[in-house]
Design an enzyme around this catalytic site. Sequence first.
Site, mmCIF file in Angstrom:
data_model
loop_
_atom_site.group_PDB
_atom_site.id
_atom_site.type_symbol
_atom_site.label_atom_id
_atom_site.label_comp_id
_atom_site.label_asym_id
_atom_site.label_seq_id
_atom_site.Cartn_x
_atom_site.Cartn_y
_atom_site.Cartn_z
ATOM 1 N N GLY A 10 0.837 -1.191 0.000
ATOM 2 C CA GLY A 10 0.000 0.000 0.000
ATOM 3 C C GLY A 10 0.876 1.247 0.000
ATOM 4 N N GLY A 25 -0.118 -5.134 0.385
ATOM 5 C CA GLY A 25 -1.285 -4.850 -0.448
ATOM 6 C C GLY A 25 -1.248 -5.558 -1.799
HETATM 7 C C1 QUE Z 1 7.786 -3.038 4.933
HETATM 8 C C2 QUE Z 1 6.551 -2.862 4.344
HETATM 9 C C3 QUE Z 1 6.413 -2.068 3.187
HETATM 10 C C4 QUE Z 1 7.568 -1.462 2.645
HETATM 11 C C5 QUE Z 1 8.807 -1.667 3.254
HETATM 12 C C6 QUE Z 1 8.902 -2.452 4.393
HETATM 13 C C7 QUE Z 1 5.147 -1.841 2.540
HETATM 14 C C8 QUE Z 1 5.130 -0.983 1.397
HETATM 15 C C9 QUE Z 1 6.310 -0.410 0.908
HETATM 16 C C10 QUE Z 1 6.397 0.495 -0.213
HETATM 17 C C11 QUE Z 1 7.341 0.294 -1.207
HETATM 18 C C12 QUE Z 1 7.453 1.185 -2.278
HETATM 19 C C13 QUE Z 1 6.631 2.297 -2.353
HETATM 20 C C14 QUE Z 1 5.703 2.513 -1.352
HETATM 21 C C15 QUE Z 1 5.582 1.624 -0.296
HETATM 22 O O1 QUE Z 1 7.499 -0.680 1.540
HETATM 23 O O2 QUE Z 1 4.089 -2.372 2.980
HETATM 24 O O3 QUE Z 1 4.893 3.594 -1.436
HETATM 25 O O4 QUE Z 1 6.734 3.196 -3.390
HETATM 26 O O5 QUE Z 1 3.950 -0.733 0.802
HETATM 27 O O6 QUE Z 1 10.099 -2.655 4.996
HETATM 28 O O7 QUE Z 1 5.446 -3.430 4.876
#
Ligand code: QUE
Length: 336
Positions: free
Chosen positions: A67, A116
């Site tokens: 997400g 997500g």
């Molecule tokens: C743990 C997570 C998430 C994460 C990194 C973690 C996660 C998530 C994202 C993420 C990655 C790229 C994006 C962004 C979010 O990183 O749930 O908006 O551009 O969505 O260590 O749970």
Amino acid sequence: MTADDSLITSRDGRIGRILLNRPKALNALTLPMIRACTRALLAWADDPHVHAVVIAGAGDRAFCAGGDIRALRDAGVSGDQAFVDSFFAEEYALNLLIATYPKPYLALIDGLCMGGGIGVSVHAAYRVATEQAAFAMPETAIGFFPDIGATFFLPRLPGELGTWLGLTGTRITGPDAVHAGFATHFTPRARLDDLSAALARDGVAALAAFDETLPGFSLAPHRAAIDRCFSADTVSGIVARLRAEDADWARAALQALGAASPSALHWTLRALRRGRDLTLKQALDAEFALTRRTMAHPDFAEGVRAMVVDKDRQPRWQPARIEDVNPAEVAALFSD
Ligand code: QUE
């Protein structure tokens, strides 16, 4: 469709296509993407020309990394509870819509698939993973818990695999994800475009010719020890059992648990145990109640800061040690 093309829908032969199209952000789901995806699915449910729906991610790095937790953090910090509630309520409603969809829904999973991203694939009938797919539920690393129905499906994976994956956030490969139950079919990346075209022509019947022989389950040698360690009743109990194992996988698990939010580990273990006895709908409702309470804890804002915003990977958890988490405070998060 969204105004900025972050989610692109199209009709192609017998299928409706959904493309998650934020490749620079690893196709992480924003609220407009969740809304556009829901709209397309509802329209196609009644469209006799659409026999199946196929979802994929743009680019070769990710299907969907999760997400848009940066936006969630911003909303949480600024007190915009309405945005936080809309995001989770609509995301979980989409997860349930996929689980109950009246037509075949098929996810082509190539590259990273986390959080997500697992929510818009694992509840479907067909989940095709490539050798380049990497599956993880890494929420404890950001001071959150495995949501999107993970408290329903992780406890239903073989033995304690789901407890291990949900607490440690360990990444597994596409073939291992088929063995574990995240995916249903294995197709090499080199054949994915051909599979995608064949689906438009022949519908899901095309799958059979692309489902290749699976490599062995690389986790098979550790299955018994994972079950032994992760069946403990408490986080501290799991840590104690891992310390008694003399194995690299156990040392890696200890390192992951040591880096995760201690509070999030307690929430996660409790939520996974509770989920064993819930339906998917009940699990999603319980997760929604838990999001409101866990987002109010400082570890979520701090975890997203450390892992996604500043990327220093040095979160300052409160409390910092597993044994200092107050059981009464954890229990309060789970009260009605
Ligand atoms: C743990 C997570 C998430 C994460 C990194 C973690 C996660 C998530 C994202 C993420 C990655 C790229 C994006 C962004 C979010 O990183 O749930 O908006 O551009 O969505 O260590 O749970």
